[in-house]
Design a protein around this motif. Structure first.
Motif, mmCIF file in Angstrom:
data_model
loop_
_atom_site.group_PDB
_atom_site.id
_atom_site.type_symbol
_atom_site.label_atom_id
_atom_site.label_comp_id
_atom_site.label_asym_id
_atom_site.label_seq_id
_atom_site.Cartn_x
_atom_site.Cartn_y
_atom_site.Cartn_z
ATOM 1 N N LEU A 151 -21.617 -27.066 38.927
ATOM 2 C CA LEU A 151 -22.081 -26.315 37.758
ATOM 3 C C LEU A 151 -21.984 -24.805 37.922
ATOM 4 N N GLN A 152 -22.181 -24.298 39.140
ATOM 5 C CA GLN A 152 -22.245 -22.847 39.314
ATOM 6 C C GLN A 152 -21.001 -22.234 39.940
ATOM 7 N N VAL A 153 -20.122 -23.057 40.515
ATOM 8 C CA VAL A 153 -18.924 -22.499 41.149
ATOM 9 C C VAL A 153 -17.662 -23.028 40.468
ATOM 10 N N GLU A 154 -17.507 -24.356 40.432
ATOM 11 C CA GLU A 154 -16.249 -24.919 39.953
ATOM 12 C C GLU A 154 -16.069 -24.784 38.439
ATOM 13 N N LEU A 155 -17.086 -25.130 37.664
ATOM 14 C CA LEU A 155 -16.939 -25.060 36.202
ATOM 15 C C LEU A 155 -16.737 -23.632 35.682
ATOM 16 N N PRO A 156 -17.468 -22.619 36.185
ATOM 17 C CA PRO A 156 -17.178 -21.266 35.687
ATOM 18 C C PRO A 156 -15.755 -20.797 35.991
ATOM 19 N N VAL A 157 -15.214 -21.208 37.135
ATOM 20 C CA VAL A 157 -13.842 -20.822 37.469
ATOM 21 C C VAL A 157 -12.836 -21.610 36.631
ATOM 22 N N ALA A 158 -13.154 -22.866 36.336
ATOM 23 C CA ALA A 158 -12.251 -23.720 35.567
ATOM 24 C C ALA A 158 -12.390 -23.536 34.055
ATOM 25 N N LEU A 159 -13.395 -22.801 33.615
ATOM 26 C CA LEU A 159 -13.695 -22.674 32.183
ATOM 27 C C LEU A 159 -12.520 -22.206 31.323
ATOM 28 N N PRO A 160 -11.714 -21.233 31.742
ATOM 29 C CA PRO A 160 -10.593 -20.842 30.871
ATOM 30 C C PRO A 160 -9.627 -21.989 30.588
ATOM 31 N N ALA A 174 -14.026 -17.762 24.278
ATOM 32 C CA ALA A 174 -13.581 -17.462 25.641
ATOM 33 C C ALA A 174 -13.999 -16.057 26.051
ATOM 34 N N ARG A 175 -13.896 -15.139 25.137
ATOM 35 C CA ARG A 175 -14.287 -13.748 25.429
ATOM 36 C C ARG A 175 -15.779 -13.657 25.739
ATOM 37 N N ALA A 176 -16.591 -14.467 25.065
ATOM 38 C CA ALA A 176 -18.040 -14.413 25.250
ATOM 39 C C ALA A 176 -18.514 -15.224 26.458
ATOM 40 N N THR A 177 -17.797 -16.263 26.837
ATOM 41 C CA THR A 177 -18.317 -17.156 27.875
ATOM 42 C C THR A 177 -17.653 -17.019 29.229
ATOM 43 N N VAL A 178 -16.406 -16.608 29.272
ATOM 44 C CA VAL A 178 -15.691 -16.531 30.548
ATOM 45 C C VAL A 178 -15.991 -15.194 31.211
ATOM 46 N N SER A 179 -16.322 -15.264 32.481
ATOM 47 C CA SER A 179 -16.608 -14.058 33.265
ATOM 48 C C SER A 179 -15.387 -13.135 33.287
ATOM 49 N N PRO A 180 -15.588 -11.812 33.233
ATOM 50 C CA PRO A 180 -14.436 -10.901 33.245
ATOM 51 C C PRO A 180 -13.545 -11.058 34.470
ATOM 52 N N HIS A 208 -6.952 -15.382 35.005
ATOM 53 C CA HIS A 208 -6.264 -16.306 34.105
ATOM 54 C C HIS A 208 -5.680 -15.556 32.917
ATOM 55 N N GLN A 209 -4.972 -14.498 33.144
ATOM 56 C CA GLN A 209 -4.431 -13.675 32.055
ATOM 57 C C GLN A 209 -3.531 -14.470 31.121
ATOM 58 N N GLY A 210 -2.805 -15.460 31.621
ATOM 59 C CA GLY A 210 -1.885 -16.212 30.779
ATOM 60 C C GLY A 210 -2.585 -17.183 29.843
ATOM 61 N N VAL A 211 -3.804 -17.564 30.147
ATOM 62 C CA VAL A 211 -4.496 -18.547 29.322
ATOM 63 C C VAL A 211 -5.111 -17.908 28.095
ATOM 64 N N PHE A 212 -5.927 -16.868 28.288
ATOM 65 C CA PHE A 212 -6.550 -16.155 27.188
ATOM 66 C C PHE A 212 -6.279 -14.671 27.364
#
Length: 150
Positions: free
Chosen positions: A57-66, A132-138, A144-148
Motif C-alpha cells: 500500500l505505501q511503496v508498490e502501489l504509489p510507484v505503480a499508480l501512473p 493523475a496530476r492530483a494523485t501521483v507524486s511529482p 513516468h513522463q511517457g505515461v502522463f
C-alpha cells in the motif's frame, strides 16, 4: 441476441459486454504495473521492518499508480467509445444520433454524433489527466513522463 434472451431487456445486455471490454486492460496493466516496480524501494521497506501489506500500500502501489491509471484510462475510453452500441437495443445515448443518421442517410447527424462521442472521449482523457496530476507524486510523475505528460 443470446444475452438479451437470457438476461432480458434493459441495461444488462449492454452492460455485460462493456464490463467484459473493460476488465482485461485494467487487470493486465495493474498486474504489470505492480510487477514492474523497482525492487530497491521494496527491499529498503523490508529492511526497515515494514509488513507486506504496508509495503504493497505505501511503496508498490504509489510507484505503480501512473500505469494503473493508464489502464483505467484505456478502459474508460474504450467504454465511452463503445457505449454507442446501446442505441442498437433502443437505449438511446449519443449512439442514437449515429444509428438514426445512418438509417435516414443523414450524414450530418452521423458526423455530429461521432463528434460528440469523440468529445466525450477527450473529456475522459482530461479527467484522467487531472486525476493523475492530483494523485501521483511529482517524483513518480517525473519517472513516468511517457505515461502522463505534465
Amino acid at each position: 441476441m443470446l444475452i438479451t434472451i437470457t438476461t432480458g431487456f434493459g441495461m444488462m445486455p449492454v452492460m455485460i459486454p462493456l464490463v467484459v471490454l473493460a476488465v482485461p486492460p485494467i487487470l493486465v496493466t495493474t498486474y504489470e504495473a505492480v510487477r514492474s516496480v523497482d525492487p530497491s524501494p521494496v527491499d529498503a521497506a523490508r529492511g526497515i521492518g515494514m509488513a507486506e501489506p504496508r509495503i504493497l500500500l505505501q511503496v508498490e502501489l504509489p510507484v505503480a499508480l501512473p500505469l494503473i491509471l493508464g489502464g483505467l484510462r484505456s478502459a474508460a475510453i474504450q467504454i465511452v467509445s463503445t457505449a454507442t452500441i446501446a442505441a442498437y437495443v433502443g437505449l438511446g445515448g449519443l449512439g442514437r444520433f449515429i444509428v438514426d443518421g445512418l438509417y435516414q442517410h443523414d450524414y450530418e447527424k452521423v458526423v455530429g454524433g461521432a463528434t460528440l462521442v469523440a468529445g466525450m472521449a477527450l473529456a475522459t482523457l482530461g479527467i484522467f489527466w487531472a486525476v493523475a496530476r492530483a494523485t501521483v507524486s511529482p517524483g513518480v510523475r517525473r519517472a513516468h513522463q511517457g505515461v502522463f505528460r505534465t
